[in-house]
Enzyme design. Structure first.
Site, PDB file in Angstrom:
ATOM      1  N   VAL A   1       9.075  11.888  -9.836  1.00 54.16           N
ATOM      2  CA  VAL A   1      10.238  12.462  -9.145  1.00 54.16           C
ATOM      3  C   VAL A   1       9.832  13.606  -8.208  1.00 54.16           C
ATOM      4  O   VAL A   1      10.662  14.426  -7.821  1.00 54.16           O
ATOM      5  CB  VAL A   1      11.307  12.941 -10.167  1.00 54.16           C
ATOM      6  N   GLY A   2       8.555  13.653  -7.854  1.00 57.20           N
ATOM      7  CA  GLY A   2       8.065  14.682  -6.943  1.00 57.20           C
ATOM      8  C   GLY A   2       6.555  14.620  -6.915  1.00 57.20           C
ATOM      9  O   GLY A   2       5.939  13.976  -7.762  1.00 57.20           O
TER      10      GLY A   2
ATOM     11  N   GLN B   1      -5.059   0.165  -1.292  1.00 55.24           N
ATOM     12  CA  GLN B   1      -4.085  -0.670  -0.578  1.00 55.24           C
ATOM     13  C   GLN B   1      -3.057  -1.229  -1.587  1.00 55.24           C
ATOM     14  O   GLN B   1      -2.856  -0.641  -2.632  1.00 55.24           O
ATOM     15  CB  GLN B   1      -4.771  -1.806   0.191  1.00 55.24           C
TER      16      GLN B   1
ATOM     17  N   GLY C   1      -5.747   5.699   1.809  1.00 54.84           N
ATOM     18  CA  GLY C   1      -5.465   7.130   1.778  1.00 54.84           C
ATOM     19  C   GLY C   1      -4.741   7.462   0.492  1.00 54.84           C
ATOM     20  O   GLY C   1      -3.692   6.896   0.223  1.00 54.84           O
ATOM     21  N   HIS C   2      -5.319   8.315  -0.324  1.00 56.66           N
ATOM     22  CA  HIS C   2      -4.677   8.690  -1.583  1.00 56.66           C
ATOM     23  C   HIS C   2      -4.369  10.180  -1.554  1.00 56.66           C
ATOM     24  O   HIS C   2      -5.274  10.992  -1.388  1.00 56.66           O
ATOM     25  CB  HIS C   2      -5.609   8.390  -2.772  1.00 56.66           C
TER      26      HIS C   2
ATOM     27  N   THR D   1      -3.946   7.310   9.349  1.00 58.15           N
ATOM     28  CA  THR D   1      -3.768   7.209  10.800  1.00 58.15           C
ATOM     29  C   THR D   1      -2.621   8.065  11.320  1.00 58.15           C
ATOM     30  O   THR D   1      -2.488   8.228  12.535  1.00 58.15           O
ATOM     31  CB  THR D   1      -3.462   5.747  11.189  1.00 58.15           C
ATOM     32  N   GLY D   2      -1.761   8.570  10.435  1.00 59.21           N
ATOM     33  CA  GLY D   2      -0.609   9.357  10.872  1.00 59.21           C
ATOM     34  C   GLY D   2       0.519   8.508  11.436  1.00 59.21           C
ATOM     35  O   GLY D   2       1.540   9.032  11.887  1.00 59.21           O
TER      36      GLY D   2
ATOM     37  N   LYS E   1      -0.317   5.705  -5.650  1.00 58.57           N
ATOM     38  CA  LYS E   1      -1.243   5.427  -6.756  1.00 58.57           C
ATOM     39  C   LYS E   1      -2.112   6.637  -7.074  1.00 58.57           C
ATOM     40  O   LYS E   1      -2.477   6.858  -8.225  1.00 58.57           O
ATOM     41  CB  LYS E   1      -2.165   4.247  -6.403  1.00 58.57           C
TER      42      LYS E   1
ATOM     43  N   GLY F   1       0.820  -1.209   0.000  1.00 58.40           N
ATOM     44  CA  GLY F   1       0.000   0.000   0.000  1.00 58.40           C
ATOM     45  C   GLY F   1       0.853   1.259   0.000  1.00 58.40           C
ATOM     46  O   GLY F   1       2.087   1.202   0.073  1.00 58.40           O
ATOM     47  N   ASP F   2       0.180   2.417  -0.159  1.00 56.07           N
ATOM     48  CA  ASP F   2       0.851   3.724  -0.116  1.00 56.07           C
ATOM     49  C   ASP F   2       1.912   3.879  -1.197  1.00 56.07           C
ATOM     50  O   ASP F   2       2.943   4.520  -0.988  1.00 56.07           O
ATOM     51  CB  ASP F   2       1.494   3.975   1.267  1.00 56.07           C
ATOM     52  N   GLU F   3       1.671   3.302  -2.368  1.00 50.70           N
ATOM     53  CA  GLU F   3       2.670   3.384  -3.452  1.00 50.70           C
ATOM     54  C   GLU F   3       2.544   4.670  -4.261  1.00 50.70           C
ATOM     55  O   GLU F   3       3.173   4.798  -5.315  1.00 50.70           O
ATOM     56  CB  GLU F   3       2.530   2.189  -4.409  1.00 50.70           C
TER      57      GLU F   3
ATOM     58  N   THR G   1      -5.219  -6.747   4.575  1.00 52.57           N
ATOM     59  CA  THR G   1      -6.517  -6.099   4.720  1.00 52.57           C
ATOM     60  C   THR G   1      -7.596  -7.156   4.466  1.00 52.57           C
ATOM     61  O   THR G   1      -7.286  -8.344   4.248  1.00 52.57           O
ATOM     62  CB  THR G   1      -6.626  -4.858   3.801  1.00 52.57           C
TER      63      THR G   1
HETATM   64  P1  IMP Z   1      -7.416  -2.670   7.742  1.00 52.12           P
HETATM   65  O1  IMP Z   1      -7.504  -2.608   6.260  1.00 52.12           O
HETATM   66  O2  IMP Z   1      -7.790  -1.381   8.419  1.00 52.12           O
HETATM   67  O3  IMP Z   1      -8.112  -3.862   8.296  1.00 52.12           O
HETATM   68  O4  IMP Z   1      -5.865  -2.870   8.120  1.00 52.12           O
HETATM   69  C1  IMP Z   1      -5.190  -4.103   7.838  1.00 52.12           C
HETATM   70  C2  IMP Z   1      -3.746  -3.841   7.462  1.00 52.12           C
HETATM   71  O5  IMP Z   1      -3.726  -3.196   6.191  1.00 52.12           O
HETATM   72  C3  IMP Z   1      -2.975  -2.924   8.408  1.00 52.12           C
HETATM   73  O6  IMP Z   1      -1.617  -3.334   8.433  1.00 52.12           O
HETATM   74  C4  IMP Z   1      -3.096  -1.564   7.752  1.00 52.12           C
HETATM   75  O7  IMP Z   1      -2.039  -0.708   8.137  1.00 52.12           O
HETATM   76  C5  IMP Z   1      -3.009  -1.970   6.292  1.00 52.12           C
HETATM   77  N1  IMP Z   1      -3.659  -1.013   5.399  1.00 52.12           N
HETATM   78  C6  IMP Z   1      -4.986  -0.871   5.148  1.00 52.12           C
HETATM   79  N2  IMP Z   1      -5.196   0.104   4.245  1.00 52.12           N
HETATM   80  C7  IMP Z   1      -3.988   0.562   3.889  1.00 52.12           C
HETATM   81  C8  IMP Z   1      -3.546   1.551   2.948  1.00 52.12           C
HETATM   82  O8  IMP Z   1      -4.314   2.203   2.239  1.00 52.12           O
HETATM   83  N3  IMP Z   1      -2.199   1.728   2.880  1.00 52.12           N
HETATM   84  C9  IMP Z   1      -1.319   0.999   3.608  1.00 52.12           C
HETATM   85  N4  IMP Z   1      -1.678   0.064   4.483  1.00 52.12           N
HETATM   86  C10 IMP Z   1      -3.005  -0.147   4.618  1.00 52.12           C
END
Ligand code: IMP
Length: 426
Positions: free
Chosen positions: A416-417, A226, A40-41, A303-304, A16, A12-14, A241
């Site tokens: 690159v940014g 994700q 989170g995008h 979540t920060g 996208k 996740g968090d690539e 997830t």
């Molecule tokens: P859940 O999706 O809230 O059940 O979380 C399960 C796992 O997936 C946890 O390790 C979260 O941190 C991770 N996770 C869920 N959504 C994201 C995302 O959008 N980016 C990164 N990790 C995620």
């Protein structure tokens, strides 16, 4: 038929969101088809940063229709808050937001149940985002306690469903949590009917809409959420997830047939991050890991939480690329690695003395995997203004070529940014 799908190939968090936003210009409809407000995008548009969670990135383009499809689980309050913020900053959201009547709904009891269950796991907690996503998907699979958007917008149906469900949810939570105060039916009913009144005009049969859009020659863009390694079937179970976050479910989450997807784009960061629990072979628990976290601002959008950071793992990303059958790669956040003397890529694992390039199917094996690294020279130049591959230092190009060869897919886009302009098309 013309559809593109964008899938994250790590945990996740690539980044996208930025790529989806860029590709939106060449599409007519952007579709979110899985997950919920755990995603989170971050998108930077017109110099402003937007943090989207449930709304597809297409919402920043008035010409484009944004679809929240059947496979998404919706917290209606979170969705309305996000819609209000976009409306305040960019003007009212009109008819071009469509929400599936088949999408399942998250209620406050889902969050309460998730918190009780996570706390129970203690040492091996999944580290969920605590948004009730897993408990909502569990109720969807269980059916008895599921309530969908189509139920919510029908007051009588919703009253009937919530009456049945809430009685049992209150009983379950009373048994699980000492001192639990049961949810009051009328309060919850009124709160959710209030949401229904605001959302109703957007709710429709999005599957039928997408079929018509395809027939009409519209170009669809599917926005993955994700990452593939968090996929409930193919990821690092149980540290995953609760839905299929690889490219395996674009069609089931949206209702659009698999053969409509012409182009599958895999997105990776130039390094690896992970939030929450679970094994992470290339994790850097040192000053380089901290450097990547600081420069890449690697803190969760939702979540920060500080993200765990490490070197690029080509075993994991290669596995994810094969799972989704990606046609090409986007490499994001390449600029974050500038300034390092040496950069490593994990090209294999050693597990109990055996070298392998297969991604283990059991987390205990992954936890014992020792990364086998290929070491490459870093680069000192600032690459944030490069606008072609030829502008990049030779070391940067070698890094990209090595990553591409190890993952087994060509690199077609490099970021690159954060800005839309800081993108190189190969
Ligand atoms: P859940 O999706 O809230 O059940 O979380 C399960 C796992 O997936 C946890 O390790 C979260 O941190 C991770 N996770 C869920 N959504 C994201 C995302 O959008 N980016 C990164 N990790 C995620």
């Amino acid at each position: 038929m013309s559809a593109t799908s964008v899938i994250g190939l790590q945990w996740g968090d690539e980044a996208k969101g930025k790529i989806v936003d860029l590709l939106t210009a060449e599409h007519d409809v952007v579709v979110r088809y899985l997950g919920g407000n755990n995603a989170g995008h971050t998108v930077v548009a017109d110099g402003e940063t937007y943090k989207l969670s449930l709304l597809p990135a297409g919402i920043l383009h008035p010409r484009v229709v944004s679809v929240i499809a059947a496979g998404v689980v919706i917290n209606p309050k979170a969705l309305l808050d996000e819609m209000d913020e976009i409306a305040q900053r960019r003007g009212p959201i009109g008819e071009n937001l469509l929400i599936s009547d088949r999408a399942h709904l998250i209620f406050p009891y889902h969050m309460r149940e998730e918190s009780v269950l996570e706390n129970h796991r203690k040492d091996d907690a999944i580290g969920t985002t605590m948004r009730g996503i897993g408990t909502c998907y569990r109720d969807k699979a269980g059916r008895t306690h599921a309530i969908r958007m189509g139920d919510l917008i029908r007051p009588d149906c919703f009253r009937r469903r919530l009456t049945d469900v809430l009685e049992q949810k209150n009983a379950i939570l009373t048994a699980l949590e000492p001192g639990f105060q049961p949810f009051d039916f009328e309060t919850l009913f009124d709160e959710y009917r209030g949401y229904a009144e605001k959302l109703e005009r957007h709710v429709t049969d999005t599957t039928a809409y997408l079929h018509r859009a395809l027939d009409g020659g519209k170009r669809l863009l599917f926005e993955g959420a994700q990452g593939s390694l968090l996929d409930i079937d193919h990821g690092t179970f149980p540290f995953v997830t609760s839905s299929n976050s690889s490219g395996c479910v674009v069609h089931s989450g949206s209702g659009v047939p698999e053969r409509a997807i012409e182009r599958m784009i895999g997105v990776v960061k130039a390094y690896t991050t992970r939030v929450g629990g679970g094994p992470f072979p290339t994790e850097l628990d040192d000053e380089i890991g901290q450097h990547i976290r600081d420069v890449g601002r690697e803190y969760g959008t939702v979540t920060g939480r500080p993200r765990r950071c490490g070197w690029f793992d080509a075993v994991a990303a290669g596995y994810a690329a094969r799972l989704s059958g990606v046609d090409c790669l986007t490499v994001a956040l390449l600029d974050v690695l500038s300034g390092l003397d040496e950069i490593k890529i994990c090209e294999a694992y050693e597990i109990d003395g055996e070298r392998t390039t297969d991604f283990p199917s059991h987390v205990d094996d992954l936890a014992r995997a020792q990364p086998v690294y290929r070491s490459l020279s870093g680069w000192k130049a600032d690459i944030t203004t490069a606008d072609s591959m030829a502008d990049l230092p030779a070391e940067t190009r070698t890094y990209l070529d090595t990553l591409s060869a190890l993952v087994g897919s060509p690199v077609e886009i490099v970021s690159v940014g954060p800005d839309r302009r800081q993108t190189i098309f190969a």
